[in-house]
Structure formats: structure tokens, C-alpha cells
Design a protein around this motif. Structure first.
Motif, PDB file in Angstrom:
ATOM      1  N   SER A 213      -7.370 -16.322 -18.181  1.00  0.00           N
ATOM      2  CA  SER A 213      -7.331 -15.031 -17.487  1.00  0.00           C
ATOM      3  C   SER A 213      -5.992 -14.802 -16.788  1.00  0.00           C
ATOM      4  N   LEU A 214      -5.304 -15.887 -16.440  1.00  0.00           N
ATOM      5  CA  LEU A 214      -4.019 -15.786 -15.733  1.00  0.00           C
ATOM      6  C   LEU A 214      -2.826 -15.631 -16.683  1.00  0.00           C
ATOM      7  N   ARG A 215      -3.086 -15.677 -17.972  1.00  0.00           N
ATOM      8  CA  ARG A 215      -1.990 -15.563 -18.930  1.00  0.00           C
ATOM      9  C   ARG A 215      -1.234 -14.241 -18.705  1.00  0.00           C
ATOM     10  N   GLY A 216       0.075 -14.347 -18.484  1.00  0.00           N
ATOM     11  CA  GLY A 216       0.895 -13.162 -18.240  1.00  0.00           C
ATOM     12  C   GLY A 216       0.943 -12.729 -16.784  1.00  0.00           C
ATOM     13  N   ALA A 217       0.180 -13.369 -15.906  1.00  0.00           N
ATOM     14  CA  ALA A 217       0.202 -13.034 -14.479  1.00  0.00           C
ATOM     15  C   ALA A 217       1.437 -13.648 -13.825  1.00  0.00           C
ATOM     16  N   PRO A 218       1.816 -13.191 -12.614  1.00  0.00           N
ATOM     17  CA  PRO A 218       2.978 -13.771 -11.933  1.00  0.00           C
ATOM     18  C   PRO A 218       2.870 -15.276 -11.745  1.00  0.00           C
ATOM     19  N   ASP A 219       1.658 -15.766 -11.470  1.00  0.00           N
ATOM     20  CA  ASP A 219       1.419 -17.206 -11.365  1.00  0.00           C
ATOM     21  C   ASP A 219       0.427 -17.583 -12.461  1.00  0.00           C
ATOM     22  N   PRO A 220       0.922 -17.998 -13.636  1.00  0.00           N
ATOM     23  CA  PRO A 220       0.036 -18.220 -14.775  1.00  0.00           C
ATOM     24  C   PRO A 220      -0.683 -19.560 -14.778  1.00  0.00           C
ATOM     25  N   ASP A 221      -0.499 -20.374 -13.730  1.00  0.00           N
ATOM     26  CA  ASP A 221      -1.253 -21.617 -13.642  1.00  0.00           C
ATOM     27  C   ASP A 221      -1.859 -21.737 -12.250  1.00  0.00           C
ATOM     28  N   LEU A 222      -2.959 -22.477 -12.156  1.00  0.00           N
ATOM     29  CA  LEU A 222      -3.747 -22.536 -10.936  1.00  0.00           C
ATOM     30  C   LEU A 222      -2.987 -23.154  -9.770  1.00  0.00           C
ATOM     31  N   ARG A 223      -2.168 -24.157 -10.045  1.00  0.00           N
ATOM     32  CA  ARG A 223      -1.438 -24.821  -8.966  1.00  0.00           C
ATOM     33  C   ARG A 223      -0.503 -23.846  -8.256  1.00  0.00           C
ATOM     34  N   ASN A 224       0.282 -23.093  -9.013  1.00  0.00           N
ATOM     35  CA  ASN A 224       1.204 -22.144  -8.391  1.00  0.00           C
ATOM     36  C   ASN A 224       0.476 -20.950  -7.793  1.00  0.00           C
ATOM     37  N   VAL A 251      -3.091 -26.989 -23.429  1.00  0.00           N
ATOM     38  CA  VAL A 251      -4.055 -26.869 -24.524  1.00  0.00           C
ATOM     39  C   VAL A 251      -4.092 -25.408 -24.946  1.00  0.00           C
ATOM     40  N   ASP A 252      -3.927 -25.137 -26.213  1.00  0.00           N
ATOM     41  CA  ASP A 252      -3.920 -23.758 -26.725  1.00  0.00           C
ATOM     42  C   ASP A 252      -2.898 -22.890 -26.002  1.00  0.00           C
ATOM     43  N   GLY A 253      -1.788 -23.502 -25.596  1.00  0.00           N
ATOM     44  CA  GLY A 253      -0.748 -22.757 -24.906  1.00  0.00           C
ATOM     45  C   GLY A 253      -1.067 -22.436 -23.460  1.00  0.00           C
ATOM     46  N   LEU A 254      -2.147 -23.011 -22.928  1.00  0.00           N
ATOM     47  CA  LEU A 254      -2.546 -22.754 -21.546  1.00  0.00           C
ATOM     48  C   LEU A 254      -2.178 -23.937 -20.658  1.00  0.00           C
ATOM     49  N   PRO A 255      -1.613 -23.681 -19.459  1.00  0.00           N
ATOM     50  CA  PRO A 255      -1.337 -24.764 -18.506  1.00  0.00           C
ATOM     51  C   PRO A 255      -2.602 -25.048 -17.692  1.00  0.00           C
ATOM     52  N   LEU A 256      -3.311 -26.106 -18.047  1.00  0.00           N
ATOM     53  CA  LEU A 256      -4.621 -26.389 -17.464  1.00  0.00           C
ATOM     54  C   LEU A 256      -4.527 -27.411 -16.330  1.00  0.00           C
ATOM     55  N   VAL A 257      -5.198 -27.089 -15.225  1.00  0.00           N
ATOM     56  CA  VAL A 257      -5.220 -27.941 -14.036  1.00  0.00           C
ATOM     57  C   VAL A 257      -6.671 -28.244 -13.697  1.00  0.00           C
ATOM     58  N   ALA A 258      -6.987 -29.501 -13.453  1.00  0.00           N
ATOM     59  CA  ALA A 258      -8.370 -29.913 -13.195  1.00  0.00           C
ATOM     60  C   ALA A 258      -8.938 -29.215 -11.963  1.00  0.00           C
ATOM     61  N   THR A 259     -10.198 -28.806 -12.084  1.00  0.00           N
ATOM     62  CA  THR A 259     -10.902 -28.159 -10.979  1.00  0.00           C
ATOM     63  C   THR A 259     -12.122 -28.959 -10.521  1.00  0.00           C
ATOM     64  N   TRP A 260     -12.493 -30.006 -11.255  1.00  0.00           N
ATOM     65  CA  TRP A 260     -13.704 -30.755 -10.933  1.00  0.00           C
ATOM     66  C   TRP A 260     -13.428 -31.889  -9.952  1.00  0.00           C
ATOM     67  N   GLY A 261     -12.185 -32.274  -9.790  1.00  0.00           N
ATOM     68  CA  GLY A 261     -11.798 -33.368  -8.897  1.00  0.00           C
ATOM     69  C   GLY A 261     -10.281 -33.475  -8.900  1.00  0.00           C
ATOM     70  N   GLY A 262      -9.768 -34.616  -8.449  1.00  0.00           N
ATOM     71  CA  GLY A 262      -8.334 -34.842  -8.527  1.00  0.00           C
ATOM     72  C   GLY A 262      -7.517 -34.195  -7.444  1.00  0.00           C
ATOM     73  N   GLY A 263      -8.167 -33.751  -6.360  1.00  0.00           N
ATOM     74  CA  GLY A 263      -7.427 -33.153  -5.259  1.00  0.00           C
ATOM     75  C   GLY A 263      -7.179 -34.141  -4.134  1.00  0.00           C
ATOM     76  N   SER A 264      -6.173 -33.870  -3.344  1.00  0.00           N
ATOM     77  CA  SER A 264      -5.877 -34.657  -2.146  1.00  0.00           C
ATOM     78  C   SER A 264      -5.378 -33.691  -1.080  1.00  0.00           C
ATOM     79  N   TYR A 265      -6.137 -33.530  -0.014  1.00  0.00           N
ATOM     80  CA  TYR A 265      -5.829 -32.569   1.049  1.00  0.00           C
ATOM     81  C   TYR A 265      -5.923 -33.245   2.401  1.00  0.00           C
ATOM     82  N   SER A 266      -5.076 -32.828   3.328  1.00  0.00           N
ATOM     83  CA  SER A 266      -5.230 -33.282   4.705  1.00  0.00           C
ATOM     84  C   SER A 266      -6.421 -32.574   5.330  1.00  0.00           C
ATOM     85  N   PRO A 267      -7.055 -33.167   6.355  1.00  0.00           N
ATOM     86  CA  PRO A 267      -8.136 -32.463   7.046  1.00  0.00           C
ATOM     87  C   PRO A 267      -7.703 -31.093   7.569  1.00  0.00           C
ATOM     88  N   ASP A 268      -6.459 -30.998   8.036  1.00  0.00           N
ATOM     89  CA  ASP A 268      -5.962 -29.716   8.536  1.00  0.00           C
ATOM     90  C   ASP A 268      -5.893 -28.685   7.420  1.00  0.00           C
TER      91      ASP A 268
END
Length: 392
Positions: A213-224, A251-268
Motif C-alpha cells: 500500500s505504501l508503494r510510491g508514497a513519500p515513505d515507501p517502507d515501514l521503518r521510515n 520480496v516482489d520489489g517491496l521493502p518488507l519490515v517485520a511487524t510480529w516481533g524484532g523491536g527494541s524500544y526504551s520505556p520512554d
């Protein structure tokens, strides 16, 4: 020539240089002081001091490494184990489903790029020709009702799993990457939309749909997208958060970023996301998220359960509560080891907890309710007109 001459004046050159310097430093056009929580005060936050200290003693004994309680925009209470702190990142596990996948979906919905009831096949090549996957919707991927089998094996540790399930967690390069496996090899074990059944591959396919859905948007990947639209405006430094196991998979020309896990955030950082959601997308006078998209994300699915669009909601579609000690309007994100972001708008409270499992003998949410949510909310004085936590 007159336009060019305008840029040759000393004043214009000085202004241009200042603007370029500010851009290089990442400054805003009009530099503002970073927003911060109000001065710590348990009294102003309406917290029973002695009761909260007892709660922390219990939680510390249950391998809690961070407890941050925000109320009325103040740091009402915080305690950390050695080596941890308010600005020290901690793994989020499946809390990423809310603060990465759920938040990304809210942004894309607000931009009109995707709708919950869209067929996932609109974004996934090949699913339109697959009878078992054709009926899956974006909503079902986000609410664990897609019917896609989870990448689990009866309590077997992920590193011991074989076949596609083991490879899903090993995060191998394409074509054995988790997105391709979720798309092509994960089985459909329920008729889509008929049963709530937790599915990490289902949430991986939500990431796929979001990227499409983000293809062609200003930020075409979830991280940015999250960086520019949420984390930077909230004043979260880049070294206090990371997502997707630090990877982007093509994959299929899409920049895919995991959404099920793999995050690291400070409590703040987690608490700031909680504040943005509590305020329905408003941050210091700016509407960062569309309120109608936030509201839709916090609606329970039609199937009995407590999953909104990536977020856990306390009151299910059948009227039951996920956490008995919390008011109906409570919502949040949670992950393995009982990582928790809890937001309760009616009490104006945000709770962040990091650590290890609170009580392996209990059901996941029962342990949260008994050892964390109930005790913490029990120390709060309820605002006028609000029922005490746990009141029926």
C-alpha cells in the motif's frame, strides 16, 4: 535574472546557509525545545506511595527490569533493575504487533492507502487465484482471524522447529524468508473470519500488505514511515528504538519490515507512543494520526476475542474483559516475557513494563492481570466520575 540576483545578496546567502546547516543537523525550520514529561510526583498523579512501593517489591521479585507509570503527563513512578533505565532500549517481542504493525496500519489507513476490509489479495500477487486465501481481509490479518496457521510447534522452542516454521524464525534470505513462507507455505487451518487464533505469519502478511500500500508514497517502507511520521515528532532519539530485527527484506520489489516481533524500544519511547494513542493521535497541538483511524484500530473484531487492528483491547466484541482489573477502555500491546504497554484513557494512565515472565504457571493475560495490571491500577485514585479499577 532577477530571481538569480535575489540569491546573490549577502542576507539571502546567509539565510540559505543557515537553512542548509539546520537541515544537516536535522533541525526543524523553527527549532523547538523537545517535549518532556512533567516533574515526577506521585502525589500529583494520585498514587498511593506505600502501596506502589509494595507493588514494585513484588514485581522486582518476578524479574521485572523496568516499570514506568505515567499519569497526567507526569512520571508518576519508575523503577529499574541494574543496567536498565528509562532511555535504555529493551526487546519488545510481540508488543511490536501494536507499536509497529498496528501503528503503521493506522498511518496507512489515515492516508487513504489501505482499508481494513480490503481483500488482502489486492496487495498480495497470487492470492486472488488461491481459493483458500482469496477471502482473507486486511482486518483478519491484523486481528488474528485470517485462519493462517501460526509458526509454533506445541511449546517447542523456535530454534528447534523444523520445516517452514523453523525457517520463519530463523529469518533466512529469500526465498526462505518469513514473508515468502507466510505467503506461500503457511497452511490455512480455519475459514477466514470465523475464529480468533494467534498467527505470527498472519501479521507478517499484514506487513506485506502495508508495504504494497505504501508503494510510491513519500515513505515507501515501514521503518521510515514510523521514523518521520511518529518517532521524530514525538522526540524519540533514533538510538532508543529499532524494528524488524534491524533488517529490510526485498520480496516482489517491496521493502518488507517485520511487524510480529524484532523491536527494541526504551520505556520512554513506548510510553510516548502510548500517549499519542491515548490522545487519539494528537501530539502537542498537531494531529499526527487521524482520530478515526485510531478509533477503528481500537475496535474489537467481529469474532469473539480481544484483538483490534494490531492492538489488544480490553473489552471484546462479546462484552468480556481481557484484563479483569482494568476498565473497559484499556488497550495496549504485549509480548513474550510480559513486555507490556497498557493505556487506560479513563484513568489517564500509561504503564510500561519490561522483564521476564511474571508467572509461568498462569495463562499469559491472567499473569499480567494478577501480578501487574491489577496491583498497579489499584494504587491509583480514580478521577471523579470514574469507577475504580476492577469495579463491576
Amino acid at each position: 535574472m532577477k530571481r538569480l540576483d535575489r540569491w546573490r545578496s549577502p542576507v539571502a546567502i546567509a539565510c540559505a546557509w543557515a537553512a542548509l546547516s539546520a537541515f544537516a543537523r536535522g533541525d526543524e525550520p523553527a527549532r523547538r525545545k523537545a517535549w518532556e514529561w512533567g516533574p515526577p510526583s506521585m502525589d500529583d498523579a494520585g498514587i498511593d506511595r506505600s502501596a506502589m512501593e509494595k507493588v514494585w517489591t513484588s514485581l522486582e521479585g518476578r524479574r521485572t527490569t523496568a516499570l514506568l507509570v505515567i499519569r497526567h503527563d507526569r512520571v508518576a513512578y519508575e523503577r529499574y533493575a541494574g543496567g536498565h533505565g528509562r532511555h535504555r532500549p529493551h526487546y519488545t517481542a510481540s508488543m511490536a504487533k501494536a507499536i509497529v504493525g498496528g501503528l503503521g496500519l493506522i498511518l496507512a489507513m489515515g492516508d487513504g492507502l489501505i482499508r481494513p476490509d480490503d481483500p488482502a489479495a489486492r496487495y498480495v500477487p497470487g492470492w486472488g487465484r488461491d481459493a483458500s486465501r482469496r477471502a482473507i481481509t486486511v482486518r483478519q490479518l491484523a486481528t488474528h482471524t485470517s485462519g493462517i496457521e501460526d509458526a509454533e510447534g506445541g511449546g517447542v522452542p523456535h530454534e528447534w522447529l523444523r520445516g517452514w516454521k523453523g525457517d520463519f524464525w530463523r529469518y533466512l534470505p529469500p526465498p526462505r524468508d518469513p514473508f515468502t513462507l507466510a505467503r506461500d507455505e503457511a497452511s490455512i487451518i480455519d475459514v477466514p473470519g470465523t475464529r480468533a487464533r494467534y498467527s505470527n505469519p498472519g501479521v507478517a502478511m499484514l506487513a506485506y500488505c502495508l508495504a504494497a500500500s505504501l508503494r510510491g508514497a513519500p515513505d515507501p517502507d515501514l521503518r521510515n514511515l514510523l521514523k518521520h511520521r511518529v518517532m521524530e515528532p514525538l522526540g524519540v532519539p533514533y538510538d532508543e528504538w529499532s524494528i524488524g530485527y534491524g533488517k529490510t527484506t526485498q520480496v516482489d520489489g517491496l521493502p518488507l519490515v517485520a511487524t510480529w516481533g524484532g523491536g527494541s524500544y526504551s520505556p520512554d519511547a513506548v510510553a510516548r507512543v502510548g500517549r499519542l494513542m491515548l490522545r487519539r493521535g494528537v501530539w502537542e497541538g498537531h494531529q499526527r494520526l487521524r482520530p478515526e483511524a485510531v478509533a477503528r484500530a481500537l475496535e474489537p473484531g467481529c469474532v469473539p476475542g480481544h484483538s483490534g487492528l494490531g492492538w489488544w483491547v480490553n473489552q471484546g466484541a462479546d462484552g468480556t474483559r481481557l484484563w479483569r482489573s482494568a476498565p473497559d477502555d484499556a488497550f495496549g500491546g504485549a509480548g513474550a516475557g510480559h513486555q507490556l504497554l497498557l493505556v487506560v484513557p479513563s484513568l489517564d494512565v500509561i504503564v510500561v513494563r519490561n522483564g521476564e515472565p511474571l508467572d509461568p504457571a498462569l495463562d499469559f493475560d491472567e499473569a499480567l492481570d494478577r501480578h501487574l495490571i491489577g496491583p498497579v491500577l489499584g494504587t491509583l485514585a480514580a478521577p471523579v466520575g470514574t469507577a475504580r479499577p476492577g469495579a463491576r
